[in-house]
Design a protein around this motif. Structure first.
Motif, PDB file in Angstrom:
ATOM      1  N   VAL A  30       0.862  -1.185   0.000  1.00 24.80           N
ATOM      2  CA  VAL A  30       0.000   0.000   0.000  1.00 24.80           C
ATOM      3  C   VAL A  30       0.895   1.230   0.000  1.00 24.80           C
ATOM      4  CG1 VAL A  30      -1.732   1.304   1.278  1.00 24.80           C
ATOM      5  CG2 VAL A  30      -1.859  -1.199   1.219  1.00 24.80           C
ATOM      6  N   ALA A  31       0.747   2.060  -1.035  1.00 19.86           N
ATOM      7  CA  ALA A  31       1.524   3.290  -1.129  1.00 19.86           C
ATOM      8  C   ALA A  31       0.759   4.457  -0.515  1.00 19.86           C
ATOM      9  CB  ALA A  31       1.865   3.595  -2.588  1.00 19.86           C
ATOM     10  N   ASN A  32      -0.578   4.454  -0.704  1.00 18.56           N
ATOM     11  CA  ASN A  32      -1.369   5.587  -0.228  1.00 18.56           C
ATOM     12  C   ASN A  32      -2.847   5.244  -0.301  1.00 18.56           C
ATOM     13  OD1 ASN A  32      -1.776   8.245   0.708  1.00 18.56           O
ATOM     14  ND2 ASN A  32      -2.044   9.013  -1.370  1.00 18.56           N
ATOM     15  N   GLY A  37     -10.663   8.078  -1.273  1.00 21.00           N
ATOM     16  CA  GLY A  37     -10.819   6.639  -1.114  1.00 21.00           C
ATOM     17  C   GLY A  37     -10.138   5.806  -2.176  1.00 21.00           C
ATOM     18  N   VAL A  38      -9.215   6.393  -2.918  1.00 22.67           N
ATOM     19  CA  VAL A  38      -8.478   5.651  -3.931  1.00 22.67           C
ATOM     20  C   VAL A  38      -7.278   4.977  -3.263  1.00 22.67           C
ATOM     21  CG1 VAL A  38      -7.171   5.778  -6.090  1.00 22.67           C
ATOM     22  CG2 VAL A  38      -9.200   7.219  -5.763  1.00 22.67           C
ATOM     23  N   LEU A  39      -7.225   3.665  -3.398  1.00 20.71           N
ATOM     24  CA  LEU A  39      -6.117   2.886  -2.869  1.00 20.71           C
ATOM     25  C   LEU A  39      -5.023   2.836  -3.924  1.00 20.71           C
ATOM     26  CD1 LEU A  39      -4.828   0.913  -0.810  1.00 20.71           C
ATOM     27  CD2 LEU A  39      -6.134  -0.910  -1.949  1.00 20.71           C
ATOM     28  N   GLN A  40      -3.850   3.338  -3.578  1.00 17.28           N
ATOM     29  CA  GLN A  40      -2.720   3.319  -4.499  1.00 17.28           C
ATOM     30  C   GLN A  40      -1.749   2.240  -4.031  1.00 17.28           C
ATOM     31  OE1 GLN A  40      -1.616   7.457  -4.099  1.00 17.28           O
ATOM     32  NE2 GLN A  40      -2.864   8.024  -5.858  1.00 17.28           N
ATOM     33  N   LEU A  41      -1.498   1.281  -4.922  1.00 16.34           N
ATOM     34  CA  LEU A  41      -0.637   0.150  -4.614  1.00 16.34           C
ATOM     35  C   LEU A  41       0.653   0.229  -5.406  1.00 16.34           C
ATOM     36  CD1 LEU A  41      -3.289  -2.713  -4.819  1.00 16.34           C
ATOM     37  CD2 LEU A  41      -2.419  -1.595  -2.754  1.00 16.34           C
ATOM     38  N   GLU A  42       1.680  -0.349  -4.854  1.00 20.14           N
ATOM     39  CA  GLU A  42       2.961  -0.444  -5.548  1.00 20.14           C
ATOM     40  C   GLU A  42       3.294  -1.916  -5.725  1.00 20.14           C
ATOM     41  OE1 GLU A  42       7.341   0.717  -4.204  1.00 20.14           O
ATOM     42  OE2 GLU A  42       6.001   2.448  -4.450  1.00 20.14           O
ATOM     43  N   VAL A  64     -10.686  -5.952  -2.513  1.00 18.51           N
ATOM     44  CA  VAL A  64     -10.561  -4.868  -1.530  1.00 18.51           C
ATOM     45  C   VAL A  64     -11.869  -4.096  -1.413  1.00 18.51           C
ATOM     46  CG1 VAL A  64      -9.401  -2.681  -1.015  1.00 18.51           C
ATOM     47  CG2 VAL A  64      -8.061  -4.666  -1.718  1.00 18.51           C
ATOM     48  N   LYS A  65     -12.502  -3.794  -2.528  1.00 23.18           N
ATOM     49  CA  LYS A  65     -13.741  -3.018  -2.485  1.00 23.18           C
ATOM     50  C   LYS A  65     -14.874  -3.784  -1.798  1.00 23.18           C
ATOM     51  CE  LYS A  65     -14.754  -0.395  -6.115  1.00 23.18           C
ATOM     52  NZ  LYS A  65     -14.900   0.010  -7.532  1.00 23.18           N
ATOM     53  N   LYS A  66     -14.879  -5.100  -1.909  1.00 23.88           N
ATOM     54  CA  LYS A  66     -15.880  -5.896  -1.196  1.00 23.88           C
ATOM     55  C   LYS A  66     -15.628  -5.860   0.304  1.00 23.88           C
ATOM     56  CE  LYS A  66     -17.136  -9.076  -4.857  1.00 23.88           C
ATOM     57  NZ  LYS A  66     -16.974 -10.421  -5.406  1.00 23.88           N
ATOM     58  N   ALA A  67     -14.355  -5.931   0.697  1.00 26.93           N
ATOM     59  CA  ALA A  67     -14.001  -5.947   2.122  1.00 26.93           C
ATOM     60  C   ALA A  67     -14.042  -4.557   2.743  1.00 26.93           C
ATOM     61  CB  ALA A  67     -12.607  -6.559   2.305  1.00 26.93           C
ATOM     62  N   VAL A  68     -13.724  -3.543   1.925  1.00 27.95           N
ATOM     63  CA  VAL A  68     -13.637  -2.166   2.423  1.00 27.95           C
ATOM     64  C   VAL A  68     -14.408  -1.273   1.448  1.00 27.95           C
ATOM     65  CG1 VAL A  68     -12.078  -0.354   3.258  1.00 27.95           C
ATOM     66  CG2 VAL A  68     -11.313  -2.740   3.260  1.00 27.95           C
ATOM     67  N   GLU A  70     -15.465   1.584   1.527  1.00 26.17           N
ATOM     68  CA  GLU A  70     -15.047   2.983   1.466  1.00 26.17           C
ATOM     69  C   GLU A  70     -13.997   3.218   0.377  1.00 26.17           C
ATOM     70  OE1 GLU A  70     -15.879   2.041   5.866  1.00 26.17           O
ATOM     71  OE2 GLU A  70     -15.038   1.015   4.156  1.00 26.17           O
ATOM     72  N   ILE A  71     -13.335   2.154  -0.081  1.00 21.66           N
ATOM     73  CA  ILE A  71     -12.370   2.276  -1.187  1.00 21.66           C
ATOM     74  C   ILE A  71     -13.149   2.417  -2.474  1.00 21.66           C
ATOM     75  CG2 ILE A  71     -10.540   1.095  -2.471  1.00 21.66           C
ATOM     76  CD1 ILE A  71      -9.641   2.190   0.262  1.00 21.66           C
ATOM     77  N   THR A  72     -12.881   3.481  -3.203  1.00 22.68           N
ATOM     78  CA  THR A  72     -13.632   3.781  -4.432  1.00 22.68           C
ATOM     79  C   THR A  72     -12.959   3.247  -5.679  1.00 22.68           C
ATOM     80  OG1 THR A  72     -12.532   5.927  -4.637  1.00 22.68           O
ATOM     81  CG2 THR A  72     -14.627   5.856  -3.423  1.00 22.68           C
ATOM     82  N   ALA A  73     -11.634   3.081  -5.643  1.00 22.34           N
ATOM     83  CA  ALA A  73     -10.884   2.597  -6.794  1.00 22.34           C
ATOM     84  C   ALA A  73      -9.517   2.114  -6.317  1.00 22.34           C
ATOM     85  CB  ALA A  73     -10.714   3.697  -7.843  1.00 22.34           C
TER      86      ALA A  73
END
Length: 77
Positions: A30-32, A37-42, A64-68, A70-73
């Motif tokens: 997880v980068a940010n 609510g955008v999850l930025q992954l590395e 991730v969106k199913k579990a959380v 609040e994450i929009t993308a």
């Protein structure tokens, strides 16, 4: 970032998928999480150059969106 309230739930969702990534020599970090609510992954390891990474990102996003909700993308670097 490490104090983000959604991070423990996001990490738990990713932990369910990490064994599959590690099997192929990769991983994700997880980068940010943006205010929107955008999850930025590395990508790490082999995932960074894998031609399947767009499909993997889509699978990660779905999980991730199913579990959380609040994450929009999910974006991957």
């Amino acid at each position: 970032m490490e104090n983000h309230p959604l991070l423990p739930r996001v990490e738990a969702a990713l932990d369910a998928l990490r064994p599959y990534l590690v099997t192929d020599g990769g991983n994700v970090r997880v980068a940010n999480i943006t205010p929107e609510g955008v999850l930025q992954l590395e990508w790490e390891g082999a995932c960074g150059a894998c031609p399947m990474s767009p499909m993997t990102r889509a699978g990660l996003e779905d999980t991730v969106k199913k579990a959380v909700p609040e994450i929009t993308a999910v974006e991957a670097k």
